[in-house]
Design an enzyme around this catalytic site. Structure first.
Site: not given
Ligand code: ADP
Length: 646
Positions: A116, A235, A291
């Site tokens: 990330k 999430h 993917r």
């Molecule tokens: P993972 O890879 O663990 O699933 P992500 O970075 O894709 O994590 O984020 C998953 C979810 O978390 C997002 O869809 C959103 O709902 C929430 N999220 C991520 N970053 C933020 C942020 N900066 N502020 C608020 N919610 C966030």
């Protein structure tokens, strides 16, 4: 084009890929673990090969064994599906080295997007907007705290190697930063063996909007419109739709462009998804999934494309059509049906699906990986099926999916069908795109258990069943004894719903019946279209006693399934099982929150179990006193192991 492909996956996505291969005349090779010898993907493939024991790291993650099967069977390409090896750069490289096409992006693109923090640095350089934050390598405590203060609270701590919401913690106040950072590091170390963190501004009410992208091997990259996946629990996505609603044309265009730029920056080919969080008119890059996504069918529905077919074409060297992106037409909505218990913290529910009724017909597409009689194993993702509805409008798609879910019935395991039905009729969701906190904020209503079937409902259901018999339908004639139409004969019935068994007596009458529940008074139930009356009081409900294997009552967003049982079988004695708290699935005990002699109340958390990648809270089955604690933190326990005795 390839003539043989191997699918390095299982469940619905393996079945999904096999379906396209079959349509294109391509031979499909499945692989399977010990737990999957008779799984649906094995039954559907042209050929299937055993690759190892049930745990994924001994089978579906064994790239070497899978490549060996590919070589032996003459597969020219490997489709990794999602999860397992799909975002494993080493595996993509090993395929290339073996002269077998990896149906996905180049290893370098997987690697670049795998972290990330790194991917965010890349995106900043490529001019793709990211959430304000800190993505640096320096992980000094004081430096991170200073960065958090600079970003401004609330901040979100995220594991750089993260996924599935692990190692992710919002911090609302500066004084909580230290302890939360330590907690996130512990979680990330346990889950990914990597403690590196990044910091982000924590958006209060964001939406999750993503863009499907596709690239060919001739340098062409294009978007295939947006999806909204804001309805999430822990999430994790629950309901997805395409296109994302309520975006201004300008914002939509910016998202498409940002996604194409992100893909271009890493030399992307094949199908991928660029995820953003959107707040107001601001959109920020979250991550790229290199993917095919679980939710790809909603994009297929609005574009008329088969994305798996294009994955194969692109991997075989074909160029994307010049006219892409095709226009988006109509609206599509997907619900993920999981074997889990929403009222128990979404604890996975494993075991055999004694019954599985899924909708069929032109409106709802079903992508399933199991059918009735199959098992949901504790080793893999507990998804049962995806239901996808298409309509000319968003409302039409919502209605189609609602109807599909009303016809969906899972027995033998708990499922999230109740939550899905409520979400699809949720007024805020129907009005437009909610934010990612919607389910959590409305948990009290969305996750409440199904209320017990009221007496009037049971009476009306019985009356409906009797009046169908009246019209000469087959429904009422089997399984009853002493039945004389409109005579004085009483029919004994036993109905089971939500674990409660009701004994009833019925005297059929014109247009209904007199019904007695247990030792209660006789109720006068009359059937009318769309419901009926009980003792003169009108009720609205959709009652179905002939089409389904069980009787079905639909009222608002709730569905009750009433299972007719043999009324003459001895009533089962009250379960002594209530004294035991057993592990529902194999796992590791994280914490024990009770001791011998403690007075506990029903629903109180007694043990925390880590299983299937989530922490499961095991609660007291009834009020009582703890007689024995048979486990300790760190213990690995099998399914059915008695952990606490009351
Ligand atoms: P993972 O890879 O663990 O699933 P992500 O970075 O894709 O994590 O984020 C998953 C979810 O978390 C997002 O869809 C959103 O709902 C929430 N999220 C991520 N970053 C933020 C942020 N900066 N502020 C608020 N919610 C966030």
């Amino acid at each position: 084009m390839f003539s043989t492909i191997l699918i390095a996956n299982r469940g619905e996505i393996a079945c999904r890929v096999i379906r396209t291969a079959r349509r294109l005349g391509i031979r499909s090779i499945a692989v399977f673990s010990e737990a999957d010898a008779n799984a649906m993907h094995v039954r559907h493939a042209d050929e299937a090969h055993f690759i190892g024991a049930a745990p994924a790291r001994e089978s579906y993650l064994r790239g070497d064994v899978i490549l060996d099967v590919a070589r032996r069977t003459g597969a020219q390409a490997i489709h990794p599906g999602y999860g397992f090896l799909s975002e494993n750069a080493e595996f993509a490289e090993a395929c290339a080295a073996a002269g077998i096409a990896f149906i996905g992006p180049p290893a370098a693109a997987i690697r670049a997007m795998g972290s990330k923090a790194e991917s965010k640095r890349l995106m900043v350089a490529a001019g793709v907007p990211t959430v304000p934050g800190y993505h640096g390598e320096d992980q000094d405590d004081a430096l991170l705290a200073a960065a958090a203060a600079r970003i401004g609270f609330p901040v979100l701590i995220k594991a750089s190697a993260g996924g599935g919401g692990k190692g992710m913690r919002p911090v609302l106040r500066a004084e909580d930063f230290g302890p939360e950072l330590a907690g996130a590091r512990r979680e990330a170390q346990a889950a990914f063996g990597d403690q590196r963190m990044l910091l982000e501004k924590y958006l209060q009410r964001p939406r999750h909007v993503e863009v499907q992208v596709f690239g060919d091997q001739h340098g062409r990259i294009t978007h295939l419109h947006t999806r909204d996946c804001s309805l999430q629990r822990r999430h994790q996505k629950v309901i997805e739709e395409a296109p994302a609603p309520d975006l201004s044309d300008a914002l939509r265009a910016r998202l498409h462009e940002a996604a194409e730029n992100a893909a271009r920056a890493v030399g992307y080919t094949n199908a991928g998804t660029v995820e953003f969080i959107v707040e107001g008119d601001d959109a920020f890059f979250l991550e790229m999934n290199t993917r095919l996504q679980v939710e790809h069918p909603v994009t297929e529905e609005i574009t008329g494309l088969d994305l798996v077919e294009w994955q194969l074409r692109v991997a075989a060297g074909e160029a994307l059509p010049a006219h892409w992106p095709p226009p988006a037409q109509g609206h599509a909505m997907e619900a993920r049906l999981y074997a889990e218990d929403p009222t128990q913290d979404f604890r996975p529910s494993v075991g055999r699906l004694t019954e599985l009724v899924l909708p069929h017909g032109p409106i709802v597409r079903v992508d399933a990986g199991v059918e009735a009689g199959d098992a949901v194993s504790s080793h893999y993702d507990p998804m049962i099926a995806k239901l996808i509805a298409f309509g000319d409008t968003r409302d039409a798609a919502l209605d189609g999916l609602s109807a599909g879910l009303d016809a969906t019935h899972v027995e033998g395991l708990r499922s999230n069908a109740i939550l899905l039905r409520r979400l699809l009729r949720d007024s805020a969701f129907r009005a437009g795109a909610p934010d990612t906190g919607h389910i959590a904020r409305h948990a009290a209503t969305l996750l409440a258990p199904l209320p017990p079937a009221p007496d009037w409902m049971l009476a009306l259901a019985v009356a409906t069943w009797c009046s169908f018999a009246d019209k000469g339908s087959e429904g009422a004639w089997h399984a009853n004894t002493g039945f004389r139409l409109f005579g004085d004969a009483e029919i004994a019935l036993r109905l089971s719903t939500e674990g409660v068994v009701h004994d009833l007596l019925a005297r059929p009458r014109p247009h209904g019946a007199q019904v007695r529940l247990g030792q209660g008074p006789w109720l006068e139930a009359r059937v009318r279209p769309g419901g009926g009356t009980v003792d003169g009081v009108p009720y609205t409900a959709l009652i179905d006693t002939v089409i389904m294997p069980e009787w079905r009552v639909v009222m608002g967003s709730e569905v009750w399934w009433l299972k007719p049982l043999d009324p003459y079988a001895p009533a089962s004695t009250a379960a002594t099982a209530d004294n035991r708290l057993a592990a529902p699935i194999p796992g590791r005990v994280v914490a024990v929150q009770c001791a011998v002699g403690d007075a506990v109340t029903a629903g109180q958390v007694l043990v925390l179990l880590e299983a299937m990648k989530t922490e499961i809270r095991l609660t007291a089955p009834r009020d009582g006193k703890v007689a024995a604690v048979n486990c300790a933190p760190g213990d690995s326990v099998d399914e059915g192991t008695e952990l606490v005795t009351l």
